[in-house]
Design an enzyme around this catalytic site. Structure first.
Site, PDB file in Angstrom:
ATOM      1  N   ARG A 161      50.781 -71.062  41.577  1.00  0.00           N
ATOM      2  CA  ARG A 161      50.531 -71.835  40.329  1.00  0.00           C
ATOM      3  C   ARG A 161      50.092 -73.182  41.163  1.00  0.00           C
ATOM      4  O   ARG A 161      50.667 -74.073  42.122  1.00  0.00           O
ATOM      5  CB  ARG A 161      51.656 -72.311  39.640  1.00  0.00           C
ATOM      6  N   SER A 201      52.483 -66.261  28.612  1.00  0.00           N
ATOM      7  CA  SER A 201      53.724 -67.450  28.611  1.00  0.00           C
ATOM      8  C   SER A 201      53.998 -67.243  26.818  1.00  0.00           C
ATOM      9  O   SER A 201      52.957 -67.552  26.167  1.00  0.00           O
ATOM     10  CB  SER A 201      53.053 -68.819  28.775  1.00  0.00           C
ATOM     11  N   LYS A 205      57.365 -79.101  33.849  1.00  0.00           N
ATOM     12  CA  LYS A 205      56.247 -78.992  32.892  1.00  0.00           C
ATOM     13  C   LYS A 205      56.558 -79.512  31.543  1.00  0.00           C
ATOM     14  O   LYS A 205      57.467 -79.133  30.992  1.00  0.00           O
ATOM     15  CB  LYS A 205      55.749 -77.609  33.030  1.00  0.00           C
TER      16      LYS A 205
HETATM   17  N1  TZP Z   1      56.653 -73.043  32.100  1.00  0.00           N
HETATM   18  C1  TZP Z   1      57.413 -73.267  31.192  1.00  0.00           C
HETATM   19  S1  TZP Z   1      58.767 -74.331  31.778  1.00  0.00           S
HETATM   20  C2  TZP Z   1      57.925 -74.334  33.382  1.00  0.00           C
HETATM   21  C3  TZP Z   1      56.695 -73.483  33.320  1.00  0.00           C
HETATM   22  C4  TZP Z   1      55.730 -73.500  34.440  1.00  0.00           C
HETATM   23  C5  TZP Z   1      58.493 -75.220  34.556  1.00  0.00           C
HETATM   24  C6  TZP Z   1      59.557 -74.406  35.181  1.00  0.00           C
HETATM   25  O1  TZP Z   1      59.599 -75.173  36.321  1.00  0.00           O
HETATM   26  P1  TZP Z   1      61.457 -75.419  36.746  1.00  0.00           P
HETATM   27  O2  TZP Z   1      61.394 -76.472  37.865  1.00  0.00           O
HETATM   28  O3  TZP Z   1      62.093 -74.162  37.118  1.00  0.00           O
HETATM   29  O4  TZP Z   1      62.243 -75.848  35.509  1.00  0.00           O
HETATM   30 MG    MG Z   2      48.906 -71.552  32.389  1.00  0.00          MG
END
Ligand code: TZP
Ligand code: MG
Length: 205
Positions: free
Chosen positions: A40, A108, A137
């Protein structure tokens, strides 16, 4: 492609490796036995994303680890990744399928409707989250929690990769609620001892 994701799905993000280089973190992840890795890289220009993706592809190949590219079907194709992970605003699944054939496509999702839709459109797995609070995020959705994850589990048969705020302390709840796999960004990439962190997580499986 039918997919059974391993219980741990690591997301490698150059913005989340703290003071370490991405090469060092990647080496640690692979040494610790990660078998499914998503790359990512929201901030990289396409040519830099591709260069990184090719490097990650060669390292993952030599460790028998699957590589999924986030967001970008073109980069997934150009680096010969195993698949792509698409959000609700990325290329729709049918377009990704046209380009990628039977490679892995994950979608997603944040609610039951999206999960059912992804399954009927032919996704190989769904991401579901954010499970818990996360700083990594801003998804625009509140924490979904384990009860909603159980509802998703009952609604779809394809693999579920739970994501968002998952860590060593709460991962067992996620697996118990029926997720096939748990995705981690900050808890693993930010750990001082990445291999130790992964071992402690996997002991709970
Ligand atoms: N999609 C939904 S929450 C997220 C993504 C990319 C972030 C997840 O990161 P972390 O640090 O494991 O909470
Ligand atoms: Mg995306």
């Amino acid at each position: 492609m039918s997919l059974s994701p391993p219980p741990l799905y690591a997301v490698l993000d150059p913005d989340q490796t703290k003071s370490r280089s991405i090469e060092e973190v990647l080496r640690e992840l692979l040494r610790a036995g990660v078998k499914m890795l998503q790359l990512r890289a929201k901030a990289l220009a396409a040519k830099d994303f591709l260069a990184l993706a090719k490097f990650v592809r060669s390292a993952t190949d030599s460790h028998n680890c699957r590589l999924i590219v986030n967001d970008r079907v073109d980069i997934a194709m150009a680096c010969d990744a195993d698949g792509v992970h698409l959000g609700q605003d990325d290329l729709p699944l049918h377009a990704g399928r046209k380009l990628l054939g039977d490679k892995i496509i994950g979608i997603s999702t944040h609610d039951i409707e999206q999960a059912r839709q992804a399954q009927s459109d032919g996704a190989d797995y769904i991401g579901f989250g954010p499970m818990f609070g996360t700083q990594t995020k801003d998804t625009g959705y509140g924490a979904r929690g384990v009860d909603m994850l159980k509802e998703i589990r009952a609604a779809v048969t394809i693999p579920i990769v739970a994501i968002g705020g998952i860590n060593e302390q709460n991962v067992s709840q996620v697996w118990q609620a029926g997720a096939d796999s748990a995705a981690f960004i900050s808890d693993i990439l930010g750990a001082t001892d990445i291999a130790g962190k992964i071992a402690r997580i996997m002991q709970q499986r």
